[in-house]
Every structure is written in C-alpha cells, then in structure tokens.
Design a protein around this motif. Structure first.
Motif, PDB file in Angstrom:
ATOM      1  N   ILE A 212       0.874  -1.181   0.000  1.00 32.47           N
ATOM      2  CA  ILE A 212       0.000   0.000   0.000  1.00 32.47           C
ATOM      3  C   ILE A 212       0.906   1.224   0.000  1.00 32.47           C
ATOM      4  N   VAL A 213       0.856   2.001  -1.064  1.00 29.18           N
ATOM      5  CA  VAL A 213       1.672   3.208  -1.180  1.00 29.18           C
ATOM      6  C   VAL A 213       0.811   4.407  -0.806  1.00 29.18           C
ATOM      7  N   THR A 214       1.330   5.228   0.100  1.00 31.49           N
ATOM      8  CA  THR A 214       0.554   6.359   0.601  1.00 31.49           C
ATOM      9  C   THR A 214       1.478   7.548   0.862  1.00 31.49           C
ATOM     10  N   SER A 215       0.987   8.541   1.584  1.00 30.69           N
ATOM     11  CA  SER A 215       1.802   9.705   1.935  1.00 30.69           C
ATOM     12  C   SER A 215       2.591   9.436   3.204  1.00 30.69           C
ATOM     13  N   ASP A 216       3.739  10.080   3.334  1.00 33.15           N
ATOM     14  CA  ASP A 216       4.525  10.068   4.562  1.00 33.15           C
ATOM     15  C   ASP A 216       4.385  11.464   5.163  1.00 33.15           C
ATOM     16  N   ASN A 217       5.418  12.261   5.107  1.00 33.48           N
ATOM     17  CA  ASN A 217       5.350  13.694   5.419  1.00 33.48           C
ATOM     18  C   ASN A 217       5.677  14.431   4.123  1.00 33.48           C
TER      19      ASN A 217
ATOM     20  N   ARG B  12       5.436  17.417   3.232  1.00 38.16           N
ATOM     21  CA  ARG B  12       5.963  18.765   3.426  1.00 38.16           C
ATOM     22  C   ARG B  12       5.452  19.680   2.316  1.00 38.16           C
ATOM     23  N   SER B  13       6.337  20.315   1.551  1.00 37.57           N
ATOM     24  CA  SER B  13       5.867  21.275   0.544  1.00 37.57           C
ATOM     25  C   SER B  13       5.577  20.623  -0.812  1.00 37.57           C
ATOM     26  N   GLU B  14       5.890  19.331  -0.955  1.00 38.44           N
ATOM     27  CA  GLU B  14       5.695  18.654  -2.235  1.00 38.44           C
ATOM     28  C   GLU B  14       4.276  18.111  -2.395  1.00 38.44           C
ATOM     29  N   SER B  15       3.923  17.818  -3.629  1.00 38.54           N
ATOM     30  CA  SER B  15       2.646  17.182  -3.923  1.00 38.54           C
ATOM     31  C   SER B  15       2.699  15.718  -3.504  1.00 38.54           C
ATOM     32  N   PRO B  16       1.786  15.270  -2.646  1.00 36.61           N
ATOM     33  CA  PRO B  16       1.778  13.856  -2.247  1.00 36.61           C
ATOM     34  C   PRO B  16       1.687  12.919  -3.448  1.00 36.61           C
ATOM     35  N   LYS B  17       0.886  13.302  -4.437  1.00 38.61           N
ATOM     36  CA  LYS B  17       0.725  12.460  -5.625  1.00 38.61           C
ATOM     37  C   LYS B  17       2.040  12.336  -6.399  1.00 38.61           C
ATOM     38  N   ALA B  18       2.767  13.447  -6.490  1.00 29.95           N
ATOM     39  CA  ALA B  18       4.035  13.416  -7.225  1.00 29.95           C
ATOM     40  C   ALA B  18       5.043  12.490  -6.542  1.00 29.95           C
ATOM     41  N   ILE B  19       5.048  12.497  -5.226  1.00 27.68           N
ATOM     42  CA  ILE B  19       5.953  11.613  -4.483  1.00 27.68           C
ATOM     43  C   ILE B  19       5.574  10.154  -4.726  1.00 27.68           C
ATOM     44  N   ILE B  20       4.283   9.871  -4.650  1.00 25.92           N
ATOM     45  CA  ILE B  20       3.799   8.500  -4.877  1.00 25.92           C
ATOM     46  C   ILE B  20       4.155   8.029  -6.287  1.00 25.92           C
ATOM     47  N   ASP B  21       4.004   8.914  -7.265  1.00 23.87           N
ATOM     48  CA  ASP B  21       4.332   8.559  -8.650  1.00 23.87           C
ATOM     49  C   ASP B  21       5.806   8.165  -8.779  1.00 23.87           C
TER      50      ASP B  21
ATOM     51  N   ILE C 195      -1.409  -0.978  -4.025  1.00 27.10           N
ATOM     52  CA  ILE C 195      -2.656  -0.248  -3.779  1.00 27.10           C
ATOM     53  C   ILE C 195      -2.250   1.177  -3.429  1.00 27.10           C
ATOM     54  N   VAL C 196      -2.787   2.140  -4.127  1.00 22.68           N
ATOM     55  CA  VAL C 196      -2.422   3.539  -3.897  1.00 22.68           C
ATOM     56  C   VAL C 196      -3.569   4.266  -3.211  1.00 22.68           C
ATOM     57  N   ILE C 197      -3.291   4.789  -2.012  1.00 23.26           N
ATOM     58  CA  ILE C 197      -4.259   5.597  -1.261  1.00 23.26           C
ATOM     59  C   ILE C 197      -3.495   6.796  -0.713  1.00 23.26           C
ATOM     60  N   GLU C 198      -3.714   7.953  -1.258  1.00 19.39           N
ATOM     61  CA  GLU C 198      -2.923   9.136  -0.912  1.00 19.39           C
ATOM     62  C   GLU C 198      -3.082   9.527   0.553  1.00 19.39           C
ATOM     63  N   ASP C 199      -4.304   9.489   1.061  1.00 21.31           N
ATOM     64  CA  ASP C 199      -4.563   9.874   2.448  1.00 21.31           C
ATOM     65  C   ASP C 199      -4.038   8.786   3.391  1.00 21.31           C
ATOM     66  N   ARG C 200      -3.078   9.127   4.238  1.00 17.08           N
ATOM     67  CA  ARG C 200      -2.420   8.098   5.064  1.00 17.08           C
ATOM     68  C   ARG C 200      -3.380   7.475   6.073  1.00 17.08           C
ATOM     69  N   ARG C 201      -4.232   8.259   6.680  1.00 18.02           N
ATOM     70  CA  ARG C 201      -5.183   7.711   7.641  1.00 18.02           C
ATOM     71  C   ARG C 201      -6.081   6.670   6.969  1.00 18.02           C
ATOM     72  N   ALA C 202      -6.593   7.030   5.789  1.00 18.08           N
ATOM     73  CA  ALA C 202      -7.451   6.102   5.051  1.00 18.08           C
ATOM     74  C   ALA C 202      -6.673   4.857   4.637  1.00 18.08           C
ATOM     75  N   ALA C 203      -5.406   5.044   4.298  1.00 17.13           N
ATOM     76  CA  ALA C 203      -4.572   3.911   3.885  1.00 17.13           C
ATOM     77  C   ALA C 203      -4.348   2.941   5.047  1.00 17.13           C
ATOM     78  N   ILE C 204      -4.094   3.486   6.231  1.00 13.34           N
ATOM     79  CA  ILE C 204      -3.878   2.626   7.397  1.00 13.34           C
ATOM     80  C   ILE C 204      -5.150   1.833   7.707  1.00 13.34           C
ATOM     81  N   LEU C 205      -6.284   2.510   7.683  1.00 18.17           N
ATOM     82  CA  LEU C 205      -7.549   1.825   7.955  1.00 18.17           C
ATOM     83  C   LEU C 205      -7.818   0.733   6.919  1.00 18.17           C
TER      84      LEU C 205
END
Length: 479
Positions: free
Chosen positions: A396-401, A403-412, A424-434
């Motif tokens: 499951i790939v999601t956001s970490d911290n 910071r000033s970058e686009s979460p989507k760009a980091i995931i890409d 499985i890609v879920i940008e929102d970390r809380r939703a990803a953990i659940l």
C-alpha cells in the motif's frame, strides 16, 4: 552571568553596539523561547532569517541580540553584538554561560544511518540506575524521569549545552545521544567532547545534502574530532565503511569471530531474538526482546559500550531481558486477526531489513504500507518501491510527510520502481492505514512504515495530527 564575562577572550573580533554590563539570564535562537534578560541569536537558515524575528525577541524580553548585521531601528535598550559567524558565537556563549557541563559527565555519541535511537535507549537501559544516563534521541530528551519531545535528533549548541547542564544538575552519571551527519557538518556539537564514539552502519541516506556516499561517510567521521583524550572508539565490523575505523585500541563488534565481541542470531520469533556471543574467549547465550536480526547489531553495539565501561557480560544479558523498545520501533498494535507493527523505517536498507525479518515470521501474507518524505532525497523513492514489491505480498503506497511537495508526485516517483501489480495507492495516510487493517486476514502481518513515533504529519506547511499507532488501534477495534 554578565555579557562582559561572556565576551572575555572571545575567539574572534566582535562589534558591540550598546552597553556590555548587562545581566544575562538565558540564551536562545528561537524568538518563541526568549524570556526576560535573554540573549537572542539571529541565525540565518535555509528557509528563514533570524533577523526578521529580532523585534519579537526584544518584546519577549531579550536585552542582547547577536547578529551578523547591525539593526539601526532596534530599541537602544538592546545591546547588539555583531559577529561574523553566528554558530561559533552561539558555541562560545553556551560554553561560558553553562560552564562546559559535558566535561562533568561520561558522554557517549552514537552515529550511523540506522539504529541510533534503539542503541541509545539500549545503552541507557544497560547502564541502569547505578550509572544513570541522560539521553537525547530522535524521539525525546530524557533526564531521569523527565522527558521532553525532540525537535532535532541532535540539538543545536545552546539546547545541547543546556541538556548537559540539566543532566549534571540532576546528578546523572553521563549522557548518551544520537549524533547525525547534519549536526556534524553544521557544528551543532560545538566544544562537546565524548568519552565513547559508536559507529553503527552506513547506507544511502541524505544524499540530497551530502551528494555522495564518500561525503556522507566523511561527515560521520567528523565524530572522531569530537573525542576526549583516550576516548573509546566502537565500530561495527560487519559494515564495510565502519570497518575502516579499525585502529589501535578500537573495539569491534560483528559476526566475524575475530571481533572483540562477536555473535550470531540462532532463532527469531515475535518475542525477540536468541543469540550466541563470544567475548574474551568465553561463550555466552542470550535473548533480547527485540524483533529482527538487524536489531541484534544494535544489541551488540550497546553491549560493547557497557563492556568498555566495566560491566560484566552476565549482568548485561540479565538486564537486556527487561528492555522495552522505544516508541515507533517495530511497535506492536493489538489486533485479533494478525499482527500489526508500526516502524520508523524510512530508508531503503532499513525497510529491506524489517521486511526480511518480518517475512520469516509471517504465517500468511506480509502487507507493507509506506510512503516517502517530501523535500528529501528523491533518489530513494523508486528504490523503496522496488524493495517493498520484492519482499511483501501486498504493498500500500501512501503519503509520509509530504511537506511542501505534492503527495501524488511523491507516490508517482515511488511507483516508478515498481511493476504495480500488487500496489494499492491511497494518498490519504489515515485512510490507507484503515484500509490495511481492514484487509487483514488470519495470520497476516501488517507493517506500517516510515513515521514511527511521529504524532503529526507535515502537509504544505501545516502540522496535522496523525499518529500511526493510534489510527491502527482504532482500525483494529472496528475491524
């Protein structure tokens, strides 16, 4: 303390605008921490200029401003000390104001890419109440029963000297702290000198700052310049870089029987590791309540420190059994279906080591959830994606911290290292953990990696409450 006293025998020329007969009650380089009678150091950083906060510091009570420029608009009640180097000035002021408190303590500095926090906590635990150690880690600064959250793994000169001052005032035997490559490059240690230096390991990290592994290693080696005469050097002989620390009098640990302390893991389980050690011609068996062979290296490092300080290995192995891992370091979250771990692994090699260890324990699937931090080394993102895909059954790939970058760009960029078949890609970390918790089945292991002990997530300059352990616990209750 008086400003005139602080300026005696100063190592370089300064320009004083105002009176020097001023009483000093404290030092700070953060305007929010200034109080009446303080000296404020107007540092310039990558994303800020302390000179912009001089007025705020004055209103908070600062009566001396140390800067590299004169401010003609500042109140005449304030003495301005103009210096060419704010960092060196802060070092000198801190030395005199706190009266070199580290010299009154037995000091241990630990450097390496991974394992610094666990090793620091282990050493504090092994030295015990008979030689109480204050400690400074990525998670906290602790002096006796007092604990304060850490903002930097290695504090700056002022905070570090105050830490040592408070430790000495509370009659600590010594202090053990993590020493980062950034802190060594930025001279955060100042005049602090160590009785022991531990060199744990080196793998690619912070290359956005150091650029090359050789430069990264050279930064770590600067710890050798911060040793007291006759200080002990302890190094991990299993790491090719750290092996170069071999010299007369240095203490080695590792898997090679020729090390001063050698050992190997004989069994791994969810309860920890069982191992065999060889020391001074004798064989010892022991257990550590830490998961993973990689943690055994941290155990050997901590044991080496205590052995050099004169402890008997039998005593240390007994104490080791009651050790509790620091928060966010393979921290277990109760779950009825399988096992959930929250870990700080945010580097390719650290993620690899954790996944390899957990892979040996799985009864069914190994699920990993992770992301990569923004405004940090971009080279490691696809590498971490590749590691996760190779060693986990579900990713499951999601956001970490971000910071000033686009979460989507980091995931890409993470996905560039993966085929994408099991991601499985879920940008929102809380939703990803659940999602990760809810998809668990009997016998699964879920690793939530990257943020460990953190309780907030940095998104576009905002600090959002987010505790991986808490979210995983909530998800387990409702799963």
């Amino acid at each position: 303390m008086n400003l005139k006293k602080l300026l005696e025998n100063f190592p370089f020329a300064v320009e004083i605008k105002g009176k020097s007969d001023v009483g000093i009650l404290g030092l700070s380089d953060h305007s929010k921490n200034v109080g009446p009678g303080f000296v404020f150091f107007a540092r310039r950083g990558k994303n800020y200029d302390g000179n912009e906060y001089v007025e705020e510091a004055y209103l908070a009570g600062a009566r001396v401003i140390v800067s590299d420029m004169y401010n003609p608009f500042l109140s005449k009640e304030v003495t301005q000390v103009i210096v060419p180097d704010i960092t060196l000035a802060a070092c000198r002021f801190s030395d005199v104001f706190f009266e070199l408190p580290a010299d009154k303590l037995y000091t241990i500095g630990i450097t390496g890419t991974a394992g610094k926090t666990t090793t620091t906590c282990l050493i504090r635990h092994l030295y015990g109440s008979d030689r109480p150690l204050a400690m400074s880690t990525t998670i906290e600064r602790r002096i006796g029963e007092l604990s304060f959250p850490s903002s930097l793994t290695t504090p700056n000169q002022i905070e570090l000297q105050k830490f040592f001052f408070d430790a000495a005032a509370r009659q600590m035997y010594g202090a053990v702290l993590e020493v980062t490559s950034h802190s060594l490059m930025q001279n955060r240690l100042g005049s602090v000198r160590f009785d022991q230096a531990l060199f744990l390991n080196l793998s690619p990290e912070h290359l956005d700052f150091h650029h090359t592994m050789d430069a990264y290693f050279a930064a770590k080696q600067r710890l050798l310049d911060a040793l007291k005469p006759g200080a002990a050097i302890i190094y991990n002989a299993d790491c090719p870089y750290m092996r170069t620390m071999k010299r007369e009098g240095a203490f080695s640990f590792g898997s090679d029987p020729g090390c001063d302390l050698s050992g190997k893991v004989v069994q791994e389980s969810e309860e920890g590791v069982e191992f065999i050690l060889s020391y001074s011609g004798n064989r010892y068996e022991g257990k550590a309540p830490l998961i993973g062979a990689f943690n055994f290296s941290n155990v050997m490092a901590a044991l080496s420190s205590a052995l050099i300080s004169g402890y008997a290995l039998e005593t240390l192995l007994s104490r080791l059994m009651s050790f509790e891992a620091p928060r966010g370091r393979l921290e277990r979250v109760p779950n009825t279906k399988g096992t959930i771990f929250v870990d700080y692994a945010h580097k390719p090699e650290a993620l690899r080591e954790v996944l390899l260890s957990l892979g040996k324990l799985r009864k069914r699937r190994l699920i990993v959830l992770f992301g990569c931090g923004g405004d940090r080394d971009r080279q490691k993102r696809p590498v971490m994606g590749k590691v996760a895909e190779e060693l986990a059954d579900v990713v499951i790939v999601t956001s970490d911290n971000p910071r000033s970058e686009s979460p989507k760009a980091i995931i890409d960029e993470i996905l560039m290292g993966m085929s994408g078949h099991n991601a499985i890609v879920i940008e929102d970390r809380r939703a990803a953990i659940l999602k990760g918790v809810h998809m668990m089945e009997e016998g699964d292991i879920l690793l939530i990696a990257g943020r460990g002990h953190a309780r907030q997530q940095q998104v576009h300059g905002n600090m959002i409450p987010l505790d991986d352990v808490e979210v995983a616990s909530q998800g387990s209750v409702h799963a």
